[in-house]
Design a protein around this motif. Structure first.
Motif, short mmCIF file in Angstrom:
data_model
loop_
_atom_site.label_atom_id
_atom_site.label_comp_id
_atom_site.label_asym_id
_atom_site.label_seq_id
_atom_site.Cartn_x
_atom_site.Cartn_y
_atom_site.Cartn_z
N GLU A 96 69.37 75.77 37.05
CA GLU A 96 70.32 76.27 38.04
C GLU A 96 71.12 75.13 38.66
O GLU A 96 72.31 75.27 38.92
CB GLU A 96 69.62 77.05 39.16
CG GLU A 96 68.92 78.30 38.69
CD GLU A 96 67.46 78.07 38.32
OE1 GLU A 96 67.04 76.91 38.14
OE2 GLU A 96 66.73 79.05 38.21
N GLU A 97 70.50 73.99 38.88
CA GLU A 97 71.17 72.85 39.48
C GLU A 97 72.21 72.24 38.52
O GLU A 97 73.19 71.67 38.96
CB GLU A 97 70.17 71.77 39.90
CG GLU A 97 69.32 72.17 41.10
CD GLU A 97 68.14 73.05 40.73
OE1 GLU A 97 67.57 72.90 39.64
OE2 GLU A 97 67.78 73.91 41.55
N ALA A 98 71.97 72.36 37.23
CA ALA A 98 72.88 71.79 36.23
C ALA A 98 73.92 72.80 35.75
O ALA A 98 74.85 72.43 35.04
CB ALA A 98 72.08 71.27 35.03
N ALA A 99 73.77 74.05 36.16
CA ALA A 99 74.68 75.10 35.68
C ALA A 99 76.10 74.85 36.16
O ALA A 99 76.33 74.34 37.25
CB ALA A 99 74.20 76.46 36.16
N GLU A 100 77.02 75.20 35.30
CA GLU A 100 78.44 75.06 35.61
C GLU A 100 79.03 76.43 35.89
O GLU A 100 78.45 77.46 35.55
CB GLU A 100 79.16 74.42 34.42
CG GLU A 100 78.64 73.03 34.08
CD GLU A 100 79.27 72.47 32.82
OE1 GLU A 100 80.26 73.05 32.34
OE2 GLU A 100 78.76 71.47 32.33
N THR A 101 80.19 76.45 36.49
CA THR A 101 80.88 77.71 36.73
C THR A 101 81.09 78.41 35.40
O THR A 101 81.52 77.80 34.43
CB THR A 101 82.25 77.44 37.39
OG1 THR A 101 82.04 76.71 38.59
CG2 THR A 101 82.98 78.73 37.69
N GLY A 102 80.77 79.68 35.36
CA GLY A 102 80.92 80.46 34.13
C GLY A 102 79.70 80.48 33.24
O GLY A 102 79.69 81.16 32.23
N ASP A 103 78.66 79.74 33.61
CA ASP A 103 77.46 79.71 32.77
C ASP A 103 76.75 81.07 32.72
O ASP A 103 76.10 81.37 31.73
CB ASP A 103 76.47 78.64 33.22
CG ASP A 103 76.77 77.28 32.61
OD1 ASP A 103 77.68 77.18 31.77
OD2 ASP A 103 76.08 76.32 32.98
N GLU A 104 76.90 81.88 33.77
CA GLU A 104 76.22 83.18 33.77
C GLU A 104 76.68 84.02 32.57
O GLU A 104 75.86 84.58 31.85
CB GLU A 104 76.48 83.94 35.06
CG GLU A 104 75.73 85.25 35.12
CD GLU A 104 75.82 85.94 36.46
OE1 GLU A 104 75.70 87.17 36.47
OE2 GLU A 104 75.99 85.24 37.48
N ALA A 105 77.96 84.06 32.32
CA ALA A 105 78.49 84.82 31.18
C ALA A 105 78.03 84.19 29.87
O ALA A 105 77.71 84.91 28.91
CB ALA A 105 80.00 84.88 31.24
N ARG A 106 77.96 82.88 29.83
CA ARG A 106 77.52 82.19 28.62
C ARG A 106 76.03 82.41 28.36
O ARG A 106 75.61 82.53 27.21
CB ARG A 106 77.86 80.70 28.71
CG ARG A 106 79.38 80.48 28.73
CD ARG A 106 79.76 79.06 29.01
NE ARG A 106 79.27 78.19 27.95
CZ ARG A 106 79.11 76.88 28.09
NH1 ARG A 106 79.38 76.29 29.24
NH2 ARG A 106 78.66 76.16 27.10
N VAL A 107 75.24 82.49 29.43
CA VAL A 107 73.80 82.78 29.29
C VAL A 107 73.62 84.18 28.70
O VAL A 107 72.84 84.38 27.77
CB VAL A 107 73.06 82.67 30.64
CG1 VAL A 107 71.68 83.30 30.57
CG2 VAL A 107 72.97 81.21 31.07
N ARG A 108 74.37 85.13 29.23
CA ARG A 108 74.28 86.50 28.72
C ARG A 108 74.73 86.57 27.26
O ARG A 108 74.13 87.28 26.46
CB ARG A 108 75.07 87.45 29.60
CG ARG A 108 74.45 87.60 30.98
CD ARG A 108 75.14 88.65 31.83
NE ARG A 108 74.67 88.63 33.20
CZ ARG A 108 73.53 89.13 33.62
NH1 ARG A 108 72.70 89.70 32.77
NH2 ARG A 108 73.18 89.07 34.90
N ALA A 109 75.75 85.82 26.91
CA ALA A 109 76.21 85.79 25.51
C ALA A 109 75.15 85.17 24.60
O ALA A 109 74.94 85.64 23.48
CB ALA A 109 77.52 85.02 25.40
N ALA A 110 74.48 84.13 25.08
CA ALA A 110 73.41 83.51 24.29
C ALA A 110 72.26 84.49 24.09
O ALA A 110 71.69 84.58 22.99
CB ALA A 110 72.90 82.24 24.97
N ALA A 111 71.93 85.26 25.13
CA ALA A 111 70.86 86.25 25.02
C ALA A 111 71.24 87.33 24.01
O ALA A 111 70.43 87.72 23.17
CB ALA A 111 70.56 86.88 26.37
N GLU A 112 72.48 87.80 24.09
CA GLU A 112 72.93 88.84 23.16
C GLU A 112 73.02 88.32 21.73
O GLU A 112 72.81 89.08 20.79
CB GLU A 112 74.28 89.38 23.61
CG GLU A 112 74.21 90.18 24.89
CD GLU A 112 75.57 90.56 25.44
OE1 GLU A 112 76.59 90.36 24.75
OE2 GLU A 112 75.61 91.06 26.58
N GLY A 113 73.31 87.02 21.58
CA GLY A 113 73.45 86.44 20.25
C GLY A 113 72.16 85.90 19.66
O GLY A 113 72.15 85.43 18.52
#
Length: 65
Positions: A38-55
């Motif tokens: 969470e401390e290293a997360a960048e803006t927009g990482d939430e959508a990228r995390v969800r995309a990684a989970a879906e992929g």
């Protein structure tokens, strides 16, 4: 946001690490969430995390929140 990788389902493709190395890593040949990501997360990482989970080819990543 809570992220987890099910070690029983993960077969170590590394796709999550390729997609988002600031959140995922490989431990013992299997995908894992980096502690404190969470401390290293960048803006927009939430959508990228969800995309990684879906992929995830083994559907081993769970995202909640």
């Amino acid at each position: 946001m809570r992220i987890s990788v099910d070690p029983e389902r993960c077969y170590g493709s590394g796709d999550c690490v390729y997609r988002l190395p600031s959140v995922f890593t490989v431990v013992g040949g299997f995908g894992a969430v980096i502690p404190g990501w969470e401390e290293a997360a960048e803006t927009g990482d939430e959508a990228r995390v969800r995309a990684a989970a879906e992929g995830c080819p083994s559907q081993a990543i769970s995202v909640s929140g």
